[in-house]
Design a protein around this motif. Structure first.
Motif, PDB file in Angstrom:
ATOM      1  N   ALA A 282       0.847  -1.185   0.000  1.00  0.00           N
ATOM      2  CA  ALA A 282       0.000   0.000   0.000  1.00  0.00           C
ATOM      3  C   ALA A 282       0.893   1.249   0.000  1.00  0.00           C
ATOM      4  N   PRO A 283       0.415   2.372  -0.545  1.00  0.00           N
ATOM      5  CA  PRO A 283      -0.898   2.528  -1.166  1.00  0.00           C
ATOM      6  C   PRO A 283      -0.926   1.949  -2.577  1.00  0.00           C
ATOM      7  N   PHE A 284      -2.121   1.628  -3.045  1.00  0.00           N
ATOM      8  CA  PHE A 284      -2.361   1.063  -4.372  1.00  0.00           C
ATOM      9  C   PHE A 284      -1.625  -0.258  -4.552  1.00  0.00           C
ATOM     10  N   ALA A 285      -1.803  -1.135  -3.563  1.00  0.00           N
ATOM     11  CA  ALA A 285      -1.221  -2.474  -3.649  1.00  0.00           C
ATOM     12  C   ALA A 285      -1.746  -3.219  -4.869  1.00  0.00           C
ATOM     13  N   LEU A 388      -9.580   5.228  -2.358  1.00  0.00           N
ATOM     14  CA  LEU A 388      -9.205   4.177  -3.287  1.00  0.00           C
ATOM     15  C   LEU A 388      -8.139   3.266  -2.690  1.00  0.00           C
ATOM     16  N   SER A 389      -7.401   3.789  -1.722  1.00  0.00           N
ATOM     17  CA  SER A 389      -6.339   3.008  -1.112  1.00  0.00           C
ATOM     18  C   SER A 389      -6.129   3.471   0.322  1.00  0.00           C
ATOM     19  N   LEU A 390      -5.131   2.896   0.964  1.00  0.00           N
ATOM     20  CA  LEU A 390      -4.812   3.191   2.351  1.00  0.00           C
ATOM     21  C   LEU A 390      -3.325   3.468   2.469  1.00  0.00           C
ATOM     22  N   ASP A 391      -2.973   4.562   3.148  1.00  0.00           N
ATOM     23  CA  ASP A 391      -1.543   4.781   3.355  1.00  0.00           C
ATOM     24  C   ASP A 391      -1.111   4.081   4.636  1.00  0.00           C
ATOM     25  N   GLY A 392       0.164   4.241   4.976  1.00  0.00           N
ATOM     26  CA  GLY A 392       0.749   3.484   6.070  1.00  0.00           C
ATOM     27  C   GLY A 392       0.126   3.712   7.422  1.00  0.00           C
ATOM     28  N   GLU A 393      -0.551   4.833   7.603  1.00  0.00           N
ATOM     29  CA  GLU A 393      -1.179   5.110   8.895  1.00  0.00           C
ATOM     30  C   GLU A 393      -2.352   4.182   9.163  1.00  0.00           C
ATOM     31  N   VAL A 394      -2.914   3.613   8.101  1.00  0.00           N
ATOM     32  CA  VAL A 394      -4.027   2.677   8.248  1.00  0.00           C
ATOM     33  C   VAL A 394      -3.599   1.265   7.884  1.00  0.00           C
ATOM     34  N   SER A 395      -2.869   1.123   6.779  1.00  0.00           N
ATOM     35  CA  SER A 395      -2.492  -0.224   6.323  1.00  0.00           C
ATOM     36  C   SER A 395      -1.611  -0.941   7.335  1.00  0.00           C
ATOM     37  N   GLY A 396      -0.935  -0.173   8.193  1.00  0.00           N
ATOM     38  CA  GLY A 396      -0.053  -0.772   9.190  1.00  0.00           C
ATOM     39  C   GLY A 396      -0.760  -1.662  10.188  1.00  0.00           C
ATOM     40  N   THR A 397      -2.091  -1.571  10.253  1.00  0.00           N
ATOM     41  CA  THR A 397      -2.857  -2.424  11.164  1.00  0.00           C
ATOM     42  C   THR A 397      -3.532  -3.570  10.424  1.00  0.00           C
ATOM     43  N   LEU A 398      -3.304  -3.671   9.101  1.00  0.00           N
ATOM     44  CA  LEU A 398      -4.006  -4.652   8.276  1.00  0.00           C
ATOM     45  C   LEU A 398      -3.031  -5.622   7.608  1.00  0.00           C
ATOM     46  N   THR A 399      -3.574  -6.715   7.087  1.00  0.00           N
ATOM     47  CA  THR A 399      -2.783  -7.664   6.318  1.00  0.00           C
ATOM     48  C   THR A 399      -2.830  -7.281   4.839  1.00  0.00           C
ATOM     49  N   LYS A 400      -1.957  -7.898   4.053  1.00  0.00           N
ATOM     50  CA  LYS A 400      -1.945  -7.641   2.613  1.00  0.00           C
ATOM     51  C   LYS A 400      -3.285  -8.014   1.990  1.00  0.00           C
ATOM     52  N   GLU A 401      -3.852  -9.120   2.430  1.00  0.00           N
ATOM     53  CA  GLU A 401      -5.138  -9.567   1.890  1.00  0.00           C
ATOM     54  C   GLU A 401      -6.240  -8.567   2.213  1.00  0.00           C
ATOM     55  N   GLU A 402      -6.212  -8.001   3.420  1.00  0.00           N
ATOM     56  CA  GLU A 402      -7.230  -7.018   3.806  1.00  0.00           C
ATOM     57  C   GLU A 402      -7.097  -5.739   2.989  1.00  0.00           C
ATOM     58  N   VAL A 403      -5.861  -5.317   2.734  1.00  0.00           N
ATOM     59  CA  VAL A 403      -5.640  -4.123   1.920  1.00  0.00           C
ATOM     60  C   VAL A 403      -6.123  -4.346   0.497  1.00  0.00           C
ATOM     61  N   LEU A 404      -5.788  -5.483  -0.089  1.00  0.00           N
ATOM     62  CA  LEU A 404      -6.222  -5.780  -1.458  1.00  0.00           C
ATOM     63  C   LEU A 404      -7.743  -5.873  -1.554  1.00  0.00           C
ATOM     64  N   LYS A 405      -8.375  -6.451  -0.557  1.00  0.00           N
ATOM     65  CA  LYS A 405      -9.836  -6.530  -0.560  1.00  0.00           C
ATOM     66  C   LYS A 405     -10.448  -5.137  -0.513  1.00  0.00           C
ATOM     67  N   PHE A 406      -9.881  -4.281   0.336  1.00  0.00           N
ATOM     68  CA  PHE A 406     -10.378  -2.908   0.430  1.00  0.00           C
ATOM     69  C   PHE A 406     -10.244  -2.197  -0.915  1.00  0.00           C
ATOM     70  N   GLU A 407      -9.061  -2.306  -1.531  1.00  0.00           N
ATOM     71  CA  GLU A 407      -8.823  -1.614  -2.794  1.00  0.00           C
ATOM     72  C   GLU A 407      -9.691  -2.179  -3.919  1.00  0.00           C
ATOM     73  N   LYS A 408      -9.850  -3.493  -3.969  1.00  0.00           N
ATOM     74  CA  LYS A 408     -10.684  -4.106  -5.005  1.00  0.00           C
ATOM     75  C   LYS A 408     -12.108  -3.568  -4.926  1.00  0.00           C
ATOM     76  N   ASN A 409     -12.659  -3.510  -3.726  1.00  0.00           N
ATOM     77  CA  ASN A 409     -14.014  -2.984  -3.553  1.00  0.00           C
ATOM     78  C   ASN A 409     -14.088  -1.518  -3.949  1.00  0.00           C
ATOM     79  N   ALA A 410     -13.058  -0.757  -3.588  1.00  0.00           N
ATOM     80  CA  ALA A 410     -13.050   0.677  -3.902  1.00  0.00           C
ATOM     81  C   ALA A 410     -12.978   0.916  -5.402  1.00  0.00           C
ATOM     82  N   PHE A 411     -12.129   0.184  -6.087  1.00  0.00           N
ATOM     83  CA  PHE A 411     -12.005   0.374  -7.540  1.00  0.00           C
ATOM     84  C   PHE A 411     -13.228  -0.140  -8.286  1.00  0.00           C
ATOM     85  N   GLU A 412     -13.840  -1.176  -7.788  1.00  0.00           N
ATOM     86  CA  GLU A 412     -15.088  -1.628  -8.410  1.00  0.00           C
ATOM     87  C   GLU A 412     -16.167  -0.565  -8.280  1.00  0.00           C
ATOM     88  N   GLU A 413     -16.203   0.099  -7.140  1.00  0.00           N
ATOM     89  CA  GLU A 413     -17.168   1.193  -6.949  1.00  0.00           C
ATOM     90  C   GLU A 413     -16.866   2.349  -7.895  1.00  0.00           C
TER      91      GLU A 413
END
Length: 425
Positions: A282-285, A388-413
């Motif tokens: 992230a961002p934009f993983a 559309l994505s998450l910078d290190g202040e948020v992604s630092g509490t998440l896994t790679k899979e969680e970040v990709l899921k978030f971004e996939k949903n955001a880009f689909e929207e």
């Protein structure tokens, strides 16, 4: 517009069961005096003019784009008002934790211990949402706060060298504030922020700070790029904050984050902002996932233009490569800090009939329409997806899979909006 703001976003994503209690307060007034590098230093708040934003109605100007962006909050609220916030919220919903935040620095809130004791008495844990620790006069305060239920803290460290903190954070009690930090690290989940000033706290000083944080037991450290120019994010007419300082270039900063992660990432979570998170990309993983990108691109059925900033441009340009969506940039590193002045620099010939601007851009909808249609065309000007994505202040509490899921949903929207409002191909 700094670490504390993103902490509010972080807690929304991390847990819906945290109650946010805002103690108000202002930078420079309720924080023991400005740090040398403070985003709000040199800002003239005597007659604030509104930027315009997505929260405005028909008239340009609202509380957010006039006052909140400048952290014009007034002094700390009295203890009874803070307690009332909690009582009112608990009447409607149950929470697991209270996140105490402020426009100043919570360590200077005169009734912090009493507030934490009250929260503990009602059975809730506590997150100190942001502090530099400058207001903690002795380690006994830290011990009391932990006893009263504080189990999570976001701490602006800058350096574990007390002399550097005294000079750059205006920390008159640096030794004690660092003792408090050490105690918190030993007894709480501590996320540390380090704003990097070239030649001051990077290089070997940074390594020493990270080593200290590891020894003390900190959970995470986020490296933050210092902004000293308008295009880097100083939109309050206060650039430069520090004369003669050239901030790290974006790629240079990213390399510092990468090297720090490679050296220390097995012992402490290392991320950076505005980029990047080496563990999740992230961002934009999603820009690194070609098979996923192919599926997203195949869903695009209309054409449109996306206006963005310098950092996001590199990623978005790759994501929308070979699609009917073109991406153009303005000279502002952070997309959410784009203003009307930035939009005035856009070459209108590059715009399609439907144009998306960043949702958080500081420009009124009507003004954006006027600027981007001043050639007589009747383009549809819209705001994109909030995140559309998450910078290190948020992604630092998440896994790679969680970040990709978030971004996939955001880009689909976003693609759904492009297909609905854009010109079909």
């Amino acid at each position: 517009m700094g670490f504390e703001d993103s902490e509010k976003d972080n807690n929304v994503l991390k847990s819906q069961s945290q109650l946010l209690v805002d103690l108000k307060g202002e930078p420079g007034k309720n924080c023991g005096g400005f740090c040398k590098f403070c985003y709000f230093k040199k800002v003239d708040n005597s007659n604030p003019s509104p930027f315009g934003c997505k929260n405005c109605t028909f008239q340009m100007g609202c509380d957010y784009c006039t006052y909140s962006i400048r952290e014009i909050n007034g002094d700390f609220i009295p203890l009874p008002f803070a307690i009332q916030q909690i009582q009112n919220a608990l009447f409607f919903q149950n929470y697991d934790k209270v996140n105490i935040t402020s426009g100043g620095d919570v360590s200077f809130y005169p009734d912090l211990e009493a507030l934490c004791k009250y929260i503990s008495d009602v059975g809730l844990k506590i997150h100190l949402g942001y502090t530099s620790g400058k207001g903690f006069e002795s380690v006994e305060i830290a011990k009391n706060l932990v006893d009263y239920g504080v189990d999570e803290i976001t701490f602006s460290v800058f350096s574990t060298n007390p002399e550097i903190r005294k000079k750059w954070l205006n920390d008159k009690n640096a030794e004690e504030s660092l003792k408090c930090l050490k105690y918190f690290c030993e007894n709480c989940e501590v996320h540390c922020a380090i704003i990097l000033i070239p030649g001051v706290n990077d290089g070997e000083e940074l390594k020493k700070t990270i080593n200290d944080l590891i020894d003390w037991g900190a959970h995470a450290a986020i490296l933050m790029r210092f902004a000293n120019k308008t295009e880097q994010g100083l939109i309050l007419e206060n650039a430069p904050i520090i004369d003669g300082i050239e901030s790290h270039r974006v790629e240079e900063f990213k390399e510092i984050v990468r090297k720090t992660f490679e050296e220390f990432g097995d012992k402490i979570r290392i991320t950076g902002t505005p980029l990047y998170d080496p563990l999740t990309n992230a961002p934009f993983a999603i820009s690194y996932e070609e098979s996923l990108l192919k599926k997203l691109r195949n869903k695009i059925k209309s054409e449109a233009t996306i206006i963005t900033g310098n950092i996001s441009y590199t990623f978005l340009n790759k994501i929308f490569k070979d699609t009917p969506v073109n991406v153009i940039k303005v000279n502002k590193d952070i997309s959410d800090l784009i203003t009307a002045k930035d939009l005035e620099t856009v070459d209108l010939k590059e715009l399609k009939d439907t144009v998306f601007i960043p949702p958080m851009a500081f420009v009124h909808d009507r003004v954006a329409e006027e600027i981007l249609n001043r050639d007589g065309n009747n383009r549809m000007i819209l705001r994109g997806v909030d995140k559309l994505s998450l910078d290190g202040e948020v992604s630092g509490t998440l896994t790679k899979e969680e970040v990709l899921k978030f971004e996939k949903n955001a880009f689909e929207e976003l693609i759904e909006k492009i297909n609905f409002f854009g010109k079909p191909i």
